[in-house]
Write an enzyme that holds these catalytic residues in place. Sequence first.
Site, PDB file in Angstrom:
ATOM      1  N   GLU A 133      -2.055  -5.184  -1.584  1.00  0.00           N
ATOM      2  CA  GLU A 133      -1.938  -6.078  -0.570  1.00  0.00           C
ATOM      3  C   GLU A 133      -2.423  -7.850  -0.593  1.00  0.00           C
ATOM      4  OE1 GLU A 133       0.398  -5.378   1.949  1.00  0.00           O
ATOM      5  OE2 GLU A 133       0.274  -3.357   1.747  1.00  0.00           O
ATOM      6  N   ASP A 168     -10.046  -0.251   4.156  1.00  0.00           N
ATOM      7  CA  ASP A 168      -8.676  -0.656   4.651  1.00  0.00           C
ATOM      8  C   ASP A 168      -8.941  -1.181   6.361  1.00  0.00           C
ATOM      9  OD1 ASP A 168      -5.925  -1.377   5.258  1.00  0.00           O
ATOM     10  OD2 ASP A 168      -5.268   0.133   4.174  1.00  0.00           O
ATOM     11  N   HIS A 219       0.821  -1.261  -0.013  1.00  0.00           N
ATOM     12  CA  HIS A 219      -0.237   0.055  -0.113  1.00  0.00           C
ATOM     13  C   HIS A 219       0.840   1.099   0.104  1.00  0.00           C
ATOM     14  CE1 HIS A 219      -4.391   1.043   1.080  1.00  0.00           C
ATOM     15  NE2 HIS A 219      -4.089   1.684   0.192  1.00  0.00           N
ATOM     16  N   HIS A 221       4.355   1.389   3.976  1.00  0.00           N
ATOM     17  CA  HIS A 221       2.783   1.217   3.700  1.00  0.00           C
ATOM     18  C   HIS A 221       1.848   1.464   4.657  1.00  0.00           C
ATOM     19  CE1 HIS A 221       2.208  -3.287   5.281  1.00  0.00           C
ATOM     20  NE2 HIS A 221       2.807  -2.711   6.134  1.00  0.00           N
ATOM     21  N   ASP A 250      -3.127   3.843   7.538  1.00  0.00           N
ATOM     22  CA  ASP A 250      -1.890   3.950   6.987  1.00  0.00           C
ATOM     23  C   ASP A 250      -1.644   5.463   7.014  1.00  0.00           C
ATOM     24  OD1 ASP A 250      -1.703   1.214   6.377  1.00  0.00           O
ATOM     25  OD2 ASP A 250      -2.561   1.452   4.398  1.00  0.00           O
ATOM     26  N   ASP A 299      -6.966  -6.286   2.753  1.00  0.00           N
ATOM     27  CA  ASP A 299      -6.977  -6.620   4.254  1.00  0.00           C
ATOM     28  C   ASP A 299      -8.344  -6.130   4.727  1.00  0.00           C
ATOM     29  OD1 ASP A 299      -6.198  -4.227   5.266  1.00  0.00           O
ATOM     30  OD2 ASP A 299      -4.148  -4.869   5.156  1.00  0.00           O
ATOM     31  N   ASP A 301      -7.559  -1.683   0.317  1.00  0.00           N
ATOM     32  CA  ASP A 301      -6.535  -2.669   0.467  1.00  0.00           C
ATOM     33  C   ASP A 301      -7.279  -3.985   0.650  1.00  0.00           C
ATOM     34  OD1 ASP A 301      -4.897  -4.367   2.284  1.00  0.00           O
ATOM     35  OD2 ASP A 301      -3.944  -2.474   3.240  1.00  0.00           O
ATOM     36  N   HIS A 336      -6.542  -0.803   8.115  1.00  0.00           N
ATOM     37  CA  HIS A 336      -5.486   0.125   8.938  1.00  0.00           C
ATOM     38  C   HIS A 336      -5.664   1.405   8.166  1.00  0.00           C
ATOM     39  CE1 HIS A 336      -4.028  -3.929   8.271  1.00  0.00           C
ATOM     40  NE2 HIS A 336      -3.748  -3.907   9.642  1.00  0.00           N
TER      41      HIS A 336
HETATM   42  N1  ARG Z   1      -0.164   0.393  11.422  1.00  0.00           N
HETATM   43  C1  ARG Z   1       0.969  -0.533  11.169  1.00  0.00           C
HETATM   44  C2  ARG Z   1       2.226   0.262  10.681  1.00  0.00           C
HETATM   45  O1  ARG Z   1       2.210   1.394  10.451  1.00  0.00           O
HETATM   46  C3  ARG Z   1       0.383  -1.502  10.031  1.00  0.00           C
HETATM   47  C4  ARG Z   1       0.059  -0.938   8.678  1.00  0.00           C
HETATM   48  C5  ARG Z   1      -0.536  -1.769   7.794  1.00  0.00           C
HETATM   49  N2  ARG Z   1      -0.476  -1.399   6.467  1.00  0.00           N
HETATM   50  C6  ARG Z   1      -0.862  -1.933   5.385  1.00  0.00           C
HETATM   51  N3  ARG Z   1      -0.909  -1.456   4.355  1.00  0.00           N
HETATM   52  N4  ARG Z   1      -1.258  -3.136   5.369  1.00  0.00           N
HETATM   53  O2  ARG Z   1       3.225  -0.357  10.231  1.00  0.00           O
HETATM   54 MN    MN Z   2      -3.531  -0.437   3.550  1.00  0.00          MN
HETATM   55 MN    MN Z   3      -4.326  -2.697   5.724  1.00  0.00          MN
END
Ligand code: ARG
Ligand code: MN
Ligand code: MN
Length: 315
Positions: free
Chosen positions: A273, A120, A96, A137, A124, A230, A228, A122
Amino acid sequence: HSVGIIGAPFSKGQPRGGVEKGPNVIRSAGLADKLKAQGCSVKDYGNLCFEEVPGDEPVGRVKRPGAVGSANQRLAHAVYTAKTEGHTPLMLGGDHSLAIGSIHGHAAAIPGDLSVVWVDAHADINTPLTTPTGNVHGQSMSYLIRELQSKIPVIPQFSWIKPCVSAKDIVYIGLRDVDPEEHYILKYLGIKVFSMTEVDGLGIARVMEETCDYLFSHVKKPIHLSYDIDAIDPSLTPATGTPAVGGLTYREGVYITEHICQTGLLSAVDLVEVNPQQGTTEAQVQSTVDIAVDVLLGCFGRRRAGNHPADYCLP
Ligand code: ARG
Ligand code: MN
Ligand code: MN
Ligand code: MN
């Protein structure tokens, strides 16, 4: 619709190998033929080639700044080109961190501002100073948001990035794994968030209605959808690097795309992802990839009620 597919086989915004295989596994599931079957024209720009960056030492906490910076600069140019050639760019990741280049190139190709719908688990939105992992990411949005720039230290490899998104033009959907610093940033900037709590409480139809009411309250800006995989529950899409329990159902995940498609404002899409090496069985990988394809078909006109060509005549 004319879809411009851009493969971005890049994994260095995070530590796990395999996510660079995303573009090819998604293509192999028949994406282009399925898009054509539902009436889209498709131009596949192929996969971008990313350079090796020797001696790519961290800048502060930020890992692989050279590789991430140069890959995103290339991607930005590719998205800009696809957009100016009249296609709706569809960026297949990759991790990402690629949203930096994709959104940057999209913004450069349109006259005014764009809005971002970020689907997502998350946010990010860590800055280089708050990131707990150093993985870019998990930081993509922080480099793009105008209101956050005083909090972003200089990273020479990222100096080409011009912040191009306003905090008020962003909507998050599906959040459930947000770092404390990220939660603070979301509140501090007043960013609109529909976490899984809101999806549970309001239902996905209400969430999408409110998303569009919010984004369209002033002018209707082109939408950049950054999806994303996920965001969807890992029982359905397990082949991804940072799975988080309690995600979107298949139906919610596809409903988001159907709803955004019917606004007529969808202007570029990221699907990121998908990591075939994170699945433990072939069936897990297949399920993840098949759902990624269905998400994308929804972006470009597929309706579960059925479709038919505008000029169809009964025989
Ligand atoms: N918050 C965590 C980080 O900053 C996980 C990020 C996950 N991001 C993703 N694109 N899957 O590392
Ligand atoms: Mn993401
Ligand atoms: Mn994610
Ligand atoms: Mn612009």
